[in-house]
Design an enzyme around this catalytic site. Structure first.
Site, PDB file in Angstrom:
ATOM      1  N   TYR A 103       4.879  -9.236  -8.168  1.00  0.00           N
ATOM      2  CA  TYR A 103       4.073  -9.119  -6.945  1.00  0.00           C
ATOM      3  C   TYR A 103       2.646  -9.517  -7.273  1.00  0.00           C
ATOM      4  CZ  TYR A 103       1.739  -6.606  -3.025  1.00  0.00           C
ATOM      5  OH  TYR A 103       0.976  -6.255  -1.950  1.00  0.00           O
ATOM      6  N   TYR A 129      -7.313  -3.779 -11.676  1.00  0.00           N
ATOM      7  CA  TYR A 129      -8.584  -3.261 -12.204  1.00  0.00           C
ATOM      8  C   TYR A 129      -8.885  -3.715 -13.624  1.00  0.00           C
ATOM      9  CZ  TYR A 129     -12.547  -0.200 -13.108  1.00  0.00           C
ATOM     10  OH  TYR A 129     -13.795   0.267 -13.421  1.00  0.00           O
ATOM     11  N   THR A 181       2.255  -1.216  -1.660  1.00  0.00           N
ATOM     12  CA  THR A 181       0.854  -1.094  -1.241  1.00  0.00           C
ATOM     13  C   THR A 181       0.755  -0.451   0.137  1.00  0.00           C
ATOM     14  OG1 THR A 181       0.284  -3.081  -2.500  1.00  0.00           O
ATOM     15  CG2 THR A 181      -1.267  -2.377  -0.814  1.00  0.00           C
ATOM     16  N   ARG A 184      -6.414  -7.881  -3.883  1.00  0.00           N
ATOM     17  CA  ARG A 184      -6.487  -6.444  -4.142  1.00  0.00           C
ATOM     18  C   ARG A 184      -6.658  -6.117  -5.626  1.00  0.00           C
ATOM     19  NH1 ARG A 184      -5.035  -2.307  -0.654  1.00  0.00           N
ATOM     20  NH2 ARG A 184      -4.412  -2.958   1.438  1.00  0.00           N
ATOM     21  N   ILE A 203       7.962 -10.198   2.685  1.00  0.00           N
ATOM     22  CA  ILE A 203       7.796  -8.758   2.504  1.00  0.00           C
ATOM     23  C   ILE A 203       6.602  -8.382   3.361  1.00  0.00           C
ATOM     24  CG2 ILE A 203       7.374  -6.904   0.858  1.00  0.00           C
ATOM     25  CD1 ILE A 203       8.874  -8.523  -1.229  1.00  0.00           C
ATOM     26  N   LYS A 233       6.878 -11.868  -5.028  1.00  0.00           N
ATOM     27  CA  LYS A 233       6.176 -11.746  -3.755  1.00  0.00           C
ATOM     28  C   LYS A 233       4.793 -12.331  -3.976  1.00  0.00           C
ATOM     29  CE  LYS A 233       4.106  -8.339  -0.609  1.00  0.00           C
ATOM     30  NZ  LYS A 233       3.931  -6.889  -0.306  1.00  0.00           N
TER      31      LYS A 233
END
Length: 291
Positions: free
Chosen positions: A133, A107, A44, A138, A203, A161
């Site tokens: 992740y 999305y 990202t 987001r 991370i 993560k």
């Protein structure tokens, strides 16, 4: 297992948005010299969302070439299309990446069963260690601990993560996934506590500009040296906060530029850090001893 401070590396760009190879070399060397545990390439923070597939694969390969075995490289290969994620993960394996980091499909809001099947499909298609992740802020998609526990049984899915900032998840993930499954924070502000509760590393966005102090904090937390870990974290706290005054990676790219690590470059729809935040981010760099 990678343990400690893992940098979610920025992708340095020139003023026209092209990838800046000279600055990429400078950044890789910076993290080797600082003792960073590993690099995440094209995550990202590396602006994966605005790199096309060819750029994505070439950047992973170039980062590995520049690392030259001196530091492990974890390739960001997630996508909201399972087929695309498989393609990117194959690129990472062919380039020689040490592992892949796959964000939850964004999305399209899959179900928990869809998430399980997505990750299992990628793991079965590409024989490379894979790290899940989860960043629902987001992606509008939350990979729940019980689904992670199912995925932990897949041989080459080695960790997660977790960027929720929910510290209650550490115990739930450890209980469901076992001791051999790596747990990484993806939230710098709570990473110290995450590791003190049994996590394996962070991370990190902050590690882009304060790699030595981040590694010192992580190693202290992993050794349960609580006083030292918290002292380091206090020095980093303003960076943890102010590197998010605008959307990541806007502030951290400005900060890296301020340190002479890269030039002025970011891709639309992201823009360069607004003038009103310059003094605030600079003060955070000073508090952490970066300036």
């Amino acid at each position: 297992m990678f343990r400690g401070s893992i940098v979610a590396l920025i992708t340095p760009m020139d003023a026209d948005g092209g990838i800046d190879d000279a600055s990429l070399k400078r950044l890789v060397d910076f993290h080797v010299d600082a003792g960073t545990t590993a690099i995440v390439s094209v995550g990202t923070t590396g602006e994966s969302a605005t790199l096309d597939e060819d750029e994505h694969c070439r950047l992973i390969a170039r980062t590995l070439q520049l690392a030259d075995g001196r530091i492990p490289v974890i390739a960001g290969t997630g996508a909201n299309s399972t087929r695309e994620a498989i393609t990117l993960t194959r690129c990472a394996k062919e380039a020689g990446a040490d592992a892949a980091l796959l964000v939850t499909p964004y999305y399209n809001k899959p179900t928990q069963e869809g998430l399980y099947l997505h990750y299992r499909a990628v793991a079965e298609a590409v024989d490379i260690p894979q790290i899940l992740y989860n960043v629902p802020g987001r992606t509008a998609c939350d990979l729940l601990p019980e689904t992670v526990a199912r995925l932990a049984k897949v041989d080459n899915i080695i960790g997660i993560k977790d960027a929720t900032g929910d510290l209650k998840r550490v115990a739930a993930l450890r209980e469901g996934c076992g001791e051999g499954f790596a747990l990484y924070s993806g939230d710098d502000a709570s990473a110290c506590d995450f590791m003190l509760l049994g996590g394996d590393g962070d991370i990190s966005v902050t590690a882009n500009v304060a790699p030595r102090l981040m590694q010192e904090m992580c190693q202290a937390a992993l050794a349960d040296q609580r006083v030292l870990a918290r002292a380091c974290d206090r020095r980093l706290s303003a960076l943890h906060r102010d590197l998010f005054v605008q959307s990541n990676p806007i502030p951290v790219k400005w900060a890296a530029c301020e340190l002479g690590l890269c030039g002025v470059g970011i891709r639309l729809p992201l823009t360069w850090l607004s003038d009103q935040f310059h003094a605030r981010v600079r003060a955070a760099l000073e508090q952490a001893g970066c300036l």
